[in-house]
Motif scaffolding. Structure first.
Motif, mmCIF file in Angstrom:
data_model
loop_
_atom_site.group_PDB
_atom_site.id
_atom_site.type_symbol
_atom_site.label_atom_id
_atom_site.label_comp_id
_atom_site.label_asym_id
_atom_site.label_seq_id
_atom_site.Cartn_x
_atom_site.Cartn_y
_atom_site.Cartn_z
ATOM 1 N N UNK A 52 -7.491 7.921 -4.646
ATOM 2 C CA UNK A 52 -6.381 8.659 -4.396
ATOM 3 C C UNK A 52 -5.498 7.724 -3.506
ATOM 4 N N UNK A 53 -4.133 7.872 -3.875
ATOM 5 C CA UNK A 53 -3.306 6.853 -2.989
ATOM 6 C C UNK A 53 -1.883 7.802 -2.997
ATOM 7 N N UNK A 54 -1.810 8.182 -1.610
ATOM 8 C CA UNK A 54 -0.556 9.226 -1.333
ATOM 9 C C UNK A 54 0.608 8.002 -0.930
ATOM 10 N N UNK A 61 5.186 -2.221 -2.576
ATOM 11 C CA UNK A 61 3.758 -2.218 -2.849
ATOM 12 C C UNK A 61 3.081 -1.672 -3.797
ATOM 13 N N UNK A 62 3.564 -0.593 -4.408
ATOM 14 C CA UNK A 62 2.640 0.379 -5.178
ATOM 15 C C UNK A 62 2.342 0.022 -6.594
ATOM 16 N N UNK A 147 -4.701 3.386 1.107
ATOM 17 C CA UNK A 147 -3.205 3.326 1.428
ATOM 18 C C UNK A 147 -2.367 2.731 0.490
ATOM 19 N N UNK A 148 -1.025 2.633 0.175
ATOM 20 C CA UNK A 148 -0.524 2.280 -0.825
ATOM 21 C C UNK A 148 -0.226 0.684 -0.863
ATOM 22 N N UNK A 149 -0.719 0.028 -0.031
ATOM 23 C CA UNK A 149 -0.811 -1.183 0.213
ATOM 24 C C UNK A 149 -2.116 -1.925 0.248
ATOM 25 N N UNK A 150 -3.278 -1.133 -0.125
ATOM 26 C CA UNK A 150 -4.473 -1.478 0.027
ATOM 27 C C UNK A 150 -5.274 -2.439 -0.843
#
Length: 476
Positions: A52-54, A61-62, A147-150
């Motif tokens: 899951x990416x909020x 970055x997404x 995270x969205x940049x992970x």
């Protein structure tokens, strides 16, 4: 109290007790951390992973993150929760959903959107639950939050399914190590060429970014290692994995898995413990994320974390009284919740003690020289032992933990810089305390462009109508 000597004695005693308490805690976390051994890896076979990416306004970055997660983990389902973005994020996600079979895009619209990260994660939990077959073994369904940049290390699912983690039925949640860098792709790369340049890449990271990485791979990792012993491992906002059955259990007792604290990850870990589950920390794999390169966004971020910790103080009595939480774990949680208050106290006591020392030196006896000769010199080794050494040692430890990719000189410099870094973050605690007194719980999102430069202008998107979340992507 007007007697300088009495005031000096009182302040120095308070400062000494605070320093001793801090040094004892550092020694407690160092011993298990330096003696830890690698765990036995497992296999993700038989487990159903949902990542899951909020995200909110993550156009920078997404797309790269979605490509990474869907490509490197083709057997996992990737859930992107768009929490009311007004930039190009919705358009990018719509295009990506058509290309990746294992991608689901959950779009939240006003007025439900932007109610906090916990609310976005709860929406994902409901959507995952609705997609699972009726006869699914929810103990084997693993929900990860990134995270969205992970960037997740490719072996991460296998490692956390080992016998010490999800291979043990009692383990409900696992937090993996977090790495901070400016090149997340290089850190998780399996290309030998890029790995050969990794040391130089890490050395080119700005000092502030390396200090954050040292904090997560050093101090925080050591704290988590101690928590493994006490049974109180804390969850983080990036790289947390939880059994679906554990989330269900929390929801049955508390309504939803995630709740309203600004530190919703730590709050989730407390609920896992309070519902009888076990949390674990895995130092053998990691998730990488971008570091912050400017002080103001960093202090704002840490203020949010500190305020979240202050909010979680309401769980202390439950933790201390719960028969499900071991005594060592309850005491460790109590110490963690006490830390912001000790930081605020120390930020007052230490400068005041120094000021009173200076007053006493210049206004009594024959001046500073007499004061120094009378025994004040003994404050210097005490200050080095209690105030400098516990911060400095993380520089050499960081060099050892990262395989020597930085020089000894850089390690010394990082250790010295860490002294100021640690005291600087005390400002974040005061900011959090002030916001708590004012009953402020809103937070400005930390922009990814703090690392990369100026933010692009938001695209003019038509406002979405109010309603239930919209799911883009076909169920498996």
């Amino acid at each position: 109290m007007h007697d300088p000597e009495a005031m000096l004695a009182l302040l120095n005693t308070g400062a000494f007790l605070l320093c001793v308490g801090f040094l004892v805690y550092v020694l407690c976390i160092l011993r298990p951390f330096l003696r830890r051994r690698d765990s036995v890896p497992g296999t993700r076979a038989g487990h159903d992973f949902h990542l899951v990416v909020p995200c909110l306004n993550e156009e920078d970055v997404i797309a790269a993150t979605v490509r990474h997660l869907t490509t490197d983990f083709p057997d996992a389902t990737v859930w992107i929760v768009d929490d009311g973005s007004t930039d190009a994020t919705p358009l990018l996600l719509a295009a990506l959903a058509d290309r990746h079979q294992n991608l689901r895009v959950l779009t939240r619209r006003a007025p439900e959107a932007r109610q906090g990260k916990g609310a976005a994660l709860n929406a994902a939990w409901r959507a995952i639950s609705a997609e699972l077959p009726v006869d699914a073994d929810r103990d084997k369904v693993i929900v990860g939050v990134v995270d969205a940049d992970a960037r997740l290390e490719r072996v991460c699912p296998d490692v956390i399914c080992g016998p010490a983690y999800f291979g043990a039925r009692s383990v409900v949640a696992v937090q993996v190590q977090v790495r901070i860098t400016q090149d997340v792709d290089a850190l998780v790369s399996t290309d030998p060429g890029r790995l050969g340049d990794l040391g130089r890449e890490r050395h080119r990271d700005p000092l502030l970014v390396q200090l954050q990485d040292m904090e997560f791979t050093g101090t925080i990792a050591a704290m988590q290692t101690l928590r493994q012993r006490t049974g109180s491992v804390a969850m983080g906002g990036n790289g947390q994995f939880t059994r679906m059955s554990g989330l269900d259990r929390i929801a049955r007792e508390h309504g939803t898995p995630w709740h309203g604290a600004l530190l919703e990850d730590f709050e989730l870990g407390l609920h896992v413990l309070l519902t009888g589950g076990r949390t674990e920390y895995c130092d053998d794999t990691f998730v990488a994320q971008l570091g912050l390169t400017r002080l103001k966004p960093l202090i704002r971020q840490r203020s949010r974390w500190a305020q979240g910790g202050i909010q979680c103080l309401r769980y202390l009595w439950q933790v201390l009284c719960s028969p499900r939480v071991p005594l060592g774990g309850a005491l460790e949680v109590a110490y963690y919740l006490y830390v912001p208050w000790s930081q605020m106290l120390g930020s007052v006591v230490f400068p005041t003690a120094i000021a009173v020392d200076a007053y006493y030196a210049f206004s009594t006896g024959d001046g500073p020289a007499d004061w120094w000769a009378a025994g004040a010199w003994g404050l210097v080794p005490l200050a080095l032992l209690f105030g400098v050494l516990p911060q400095f040692i993380w520089g050499p430890i960081y060099r050892a933990r990262t395989g020597g990719v930085i020089s000894r000189r850089r390690a010394v410099w990082l250790g010295l810089a860490n002294i100021g870094y640690g005291y600087l973050l005390q400002a974040a605690v005061w900011w959090a305390f002030t916001r708590t007194l004012r009953r402020r719980t809103d937070w400005k999102k930390t922009a990814r462009t703090d690392q990369a430069g100026a933010a692009p202008a938001p695209l003019p998107l038509d406002p979405a109508p109010a309603g239930s979340p919209v799911l883009i992507g076909s169920p498996r």
